[in-house]
Enzyme design. Structure first.
Site, short mmCIF file in Angstrom:
data_model
loop_
_atom_site.label_atom_id
_atom_site.label_comp_id
_atom_site.label_asym_id
_atom_site.label_seq_id
_atom_site.Cartn_x
_atom_site.Cartn_y
_atom_site.Cartn_z
N GLY A 152 46.36 31.90 39.79
CA GLY A 152 45.42 32.29 40.55
C GLY A 152 44.18 32.47 40.06
O GLY A 152 43.69 32.15 39.07
N PHE A 167 37.16 38.64 37.38
CA PHE A 167 37.34 38.24 34.99
C PHE A 167 37.31 37.01 35.33
O PHE A 167 37.17 36.19 34.02
CB PHE A 167 38.28 39.36 34.98
CG PHE A 167 37.58 40.77 34.85
CD1 PHE A 167 36.49 41.06 34.77
CD2 PHE A 167 38.32 41.48 35.41
CE1 PHE A 167 35.65 42.13 34.43
CE2 PHE A 167 37.82 42.92 35.51
CZ PHE A 167 36.64 43.40 35.36
N GLY A 168 38.57 35.88 36.19
CA GLY A 168 38.73 35.01 35.35
C GLY A 168 40.08 34.33 36.18
O GLY A 168 40.44 35.33 37.12
N VAL A 213 43.65 32.77 36.22
CA VAL A 213 45.28 33.14 35.23
C VAL A 213 46.28 31.88 35.24
O VAL A 213 45.90 31.18 36.42
CB VAL A 213 46.38 34.41 36.19
CG1 VAL A 213 47.25 34.34 35.38
CG2 VAL A 213 44.72 35.41 36.35
N LYS A 224 45.29 34.68 31.32
CA LYS A 224 43.50 35.19 31.53
C LYS A 224 42.55 34.47 30.29
O LYS A 224 42.78 34.62 29.37
CB LYS A 224 43.40 36.59 31.61
CG LYS A 224 44.09 37.38 33.03
CD LYS A 224 43.76 38.61 33.02
CE LYS A 224 44.23 39.30 34.62
NZ LYS A 224 43.50 40.10 35.25
N ASP A 276 42.66 50.77 39.71
CA ASP A 276 42.98 49.85 40.87
C ASP A 276 44.43 49.90 40.93
O ASP A 276 44.54 48.56 40.87
CB ASP A 276 42.38 48.63 40.40
CG ASP A 276 41.58 47.48 41.21
OD1 ASP A 276 42.06 48.91 42.79
OD2 ASP A 276 41.18 46.80 40.81
N ARG A 302 48.44 44.54 44.79
CA ARG A 302 48.35 43.03 44.25
C ARG A 302 47.79 42.93 42.63
O ARG A 302 48.30 42.77 42.09
CB ARG A 302 46.52 42.31 44.84
CG ARG A 302 45.55 44.35 44.77
CD ARG A 302 43.64 43.45 45.12
NE ARG A 302 43.46 44.67 45.09
CZ ARG A 302 43.19 45.63 45.27
NH1 ARG A 302 44.14 46.29 46.69
NH2 ARG A 302 42.72 46.91 45.89
N ASN A 303 48.20 44.75 42.35
CA ASN A 303 47.91 44.54 40.95
C ASN A 303 49.04 45.48 40.43
O ASN A 303 49.44 45.33 38.99
CB ASN A 303 47.40 45.41 40.96
CG ASN A 303 45.02 45.24 40.25
OD1 ASN A 303 45.88 43.96 40.44
ND2 ASN A 303 44.27 46.05 41.16
N ASP A 357 46.32 44.10 35.24
CA ASP A 357 45.22 45.00 35.72
C ASP A 357 44.79 46.15 35.41
O ASP A 357 44.28 46.78 35.69
CB ASP A 357 44.68 44.68 37.18
CG ASP A 357 44.32 42.77 36.84
OD1 ASP A 357 43.39 43.04 36.58
OD2 ASP A 357 44.24 42.49 37.53
P1 AMP Z 1 44.37 38.11 39.12
O1 AMP Z 1 43.36 37.98 38.14
O2 AMP Z 1 45.04 39.82 37.31
O3 AMP Z 1 44.49 38.81 40.61
O4 AMP Z 1 45.09 37.66 38.82
C1 AMP Z 1 45.36 36.61 39.81
C2 AMP Z 1 47.15 35.90 39.78
O5 AMP Z 1 47.17 35.43 38.83
C3 AMP Z 1 47.90 37.83 40.62
O6 AMP Z 1 48.10 37.74 42.08
C4 AMP Z 1 49.32 36.58 40.35
O7 AMP Z 1 49.77 36.02 41.70
C5 AMP Z 1 48.70 36.02 39.42
N1 AMP Z 1 49.32 36.76 37.88
C6 AMP Z 1 48.52 37.81 37.16
N2 AMP Z 1 48.79 37.71 36.24
C7 AMP Z 1 50.44 37.54 35.69
C8 AMP Z 1 51.25 37.39 35.20
N3 AMP Z 1 51.38 38.22 34.30
N4 AMP Z 1 52.52 36.55 35.73
C9 AMP Z 1 52.30 35.58 36.70
N5 AMP Z 1 51.15 36.26 37.83
C10 AMP Z 1 50.72 36.54 37.24
#
Ligand code: AMP
Length: 470
Positions: free
Chosen positions: A212, A216-217, A219, A233, A326, A330-331, A344
């Site tokens: 995803g 910030f970048g 994942v 990340k 936050d 979603r987090n 997050d």
């Molecule tokens: P974020 O930028 O943290 O919102 O992450 C974007 C997407 O990446 C999230 O909606 C999850 O689907 C996936 N993701 C983030 N962190 C993890 C993790 N530790 N394990 C599995 N999927 C993750």
């Protein structure tokens, strides 16, 4: 020295030389560590920190580090496959309901109640309901230390009680058949080496699949040392300075809780900065709730279980004087067995009292407490407000809060006293809607603590798959 240096750690007496047994298989991840096969015997030598202990293998005399959570003293109930320690009742239900466990699967857990010390949870099949149910039984202790479930059947130990009920039901609806399958606990670190030195060589990380993309970048799903699953990340350049990031990461690194994502390691010496955390198989809670196939399997008990895990993780942050800022579906990330972890912390800060920000423009208005929108003031009580919205998301299977309303309308009507009505998409129990309402009290101090919410959710009685104490 064979015996000495009694230390009282986590309430358990750890004695150098004490005989231990491995509870799970473990593959060593660095040369300081030892691999374990479930059942092997070892001697406890020393405690390194909360995660690692130094041991000697009885079979070959090898010494090294192993995860503390993977071993237990031979004589302690913890060494038994059926003993699950202090786990919440709802977690016991979740584990037993997993189809890998058959009728008669059971576990014993520490109840730590005034009325009883242990509880037995047993999986049975209800012909009447045509479904599996979980029954819970109190195990009491008399003044002489005997344990019993029925006054007429006393046993000198919990082991004896379990053995006896495995042969005879003595009033239970079925005999105890096999211990519930016990998942190996997740470790808050990737290896012994990275425990203290968590700046790791980026060549050890292979990025395999983009999961995803956020503010910030990106994942990624990746492997550490070609073997261990991790989430990586990659921090977009210019979103945060290295110093600001390291300050944030140092706070995250001090967190260790089963419902909070563990920060394993970082690579900050080159751009892009990598943040390496545990990988959560099912991804974001919001997508799990919205997935048609998955939501079919989620009944009200599962929804309460999800909520109670988040409250438990937030109670830990509350205790540490941290504010998430936050909190939203979603987090929250999900793994096997509906294990939920809060993620997050990009916006979390170690605060004392209140924390203010200059701008609210990038805040998700529908999740944000009115005092944040009005005065930019974040406290743990504004997280409680967001938790109320998160409960709404959970009990509507991921609906957007305030349906049909724009952010501006929400920001306008909340100060006038408007609150969302009880969700009708799923069965939302009254106590859950009451929790939402108290979380949305206009006065922050009138909102409950997470400790209170955690307790209330852990003890919420809902009929269905489960059964109250017998
Ligand atoms: P974020 O930028 O943290 O919102 O992450 C974007 C997407 O990446 C999230 O909606 C999850 O689907 C996936 N993701 C983030 N962190 C993890 C993790 N530790 N394990 C599995 N999927 C993750």
């Amino acid at each position: 020295m064979m015996f000495g240096e009694d230390e009282n750690i986590d309430g358990a007496v750890k004695i150098s030389g004490l005989m231990m047994v491995a509870l799970y298989d473990y593959n060593a991840r660095s040369h300081h560590e030892l691999s374990l096969k479930k059942g092997v015997r070892l001697q406890f030598l020393d405690e390194h920190d909360g995660v690692w202990v130094k041991v000697r293998l009885t079979a070959n005399g090898k010494e090294g580090y192993v995860p503390k959570a993977y071993i237990a003293p031979i004589s302690a109930p913890d060494s038994q496959d059926w003993f699950f320690g202090e786990i919440p009742r709802r977690y016991a239900e979740q584990l037993l309901l997993d189809p890998v466990n058959q009728k008669g699967a059971f576990l014993v857990r520490l109840a730590n109640q005034a009325t009883h010390k242990y509880s037995l949870s047993l999986k049975d099949f209800s012909v009447l309901r045509g479904t599996f149910i979980i029954k819970h039984y109190r195990i009491r202790e008399d003044d002489q230390g005997n344990v019993f479930m029925a006054d007429s059947q006393l046993f000198s130990s919990i082991h004896e009680l379990v053995e006896a009920y495995s042969y005879m039901s003595y009033g239970l609806t079925c005999t105890l058949a096999q211990p519930c399958k016990k998942p190996a606990p997740a470790l808050p670190v990737i290896s012994w080496e990275t425990t203290d030195n968590w700046e790791v060589d980026r060549n050890k990380i292979k990025l395999h699949k983009l999961l995803g993309e956020g503010y910030f970048g990106q994942v990624w799903y990746g492997l550490y040392d070609d073997e261990h699953e991790v989430a990586v990340k990659t921090l977009k350049q210019d979103t945060m300075t290295r110093d600001a990031f390291m300050k944030e990461a140092t706070v995250m690194k001090t967190l260790s809780h089963k419902n909070i994502i563990s920060l394993y390691a970082v690579c900050t010496l080159q751009e892009p900065i990598y943040i390496i955390t545990e990988f959560m198989k099912e991804g974001a809670l919001l997508s799990v709730l919205k997935d048609d196939e998955k939501r079919e399997t989620l009944d009200v008990n599962h929804l309460v279980y999800i909520s109670s895990q988040i409250a438990c993780g937030m109670a830990y942050l509350e205790m540490k004087s941290l504010v998430h800022r936050d909190l939203a579906a979603r987090n929250v990330l999900v793994s096997d067995g509906l294990l939920c972890k809060i993620a997050d912390f990009g916006m979390a800060r170690n605060i004392e009292g209140e924390y203010t920000v200059q701008t609210i423009s990038k805040f998700p208005v529908k999740w944000t407490a009115p005092e944040v929108l009005l005065y930019n003031k974040f406290t743990i009580k504004s997280d409680v407000w967001s938790f109320g919205i998160l409960l709404y998301e959970i009990f509507t299977y991921g609906a957007i809060p305030y349906p049909g309303m724009t952010n501006a309308q929400v920001a306008q009507t909340i100060p006038t006293g408007y609150r969302m009505p009880k969700p009708t998409i799923s069965f939302c129990p009254d106590p859950i809607y009451e929790m939402m309402h108290t979380a949305w009290e206009a006065e922050p101090f009138k909102r409950p603590t997470f400790e209170h919410l955690d307790n209330a959710l852990a003890h919420l009685e809902i009929t269905g798959h489960t059964s109250e104490y017998h």
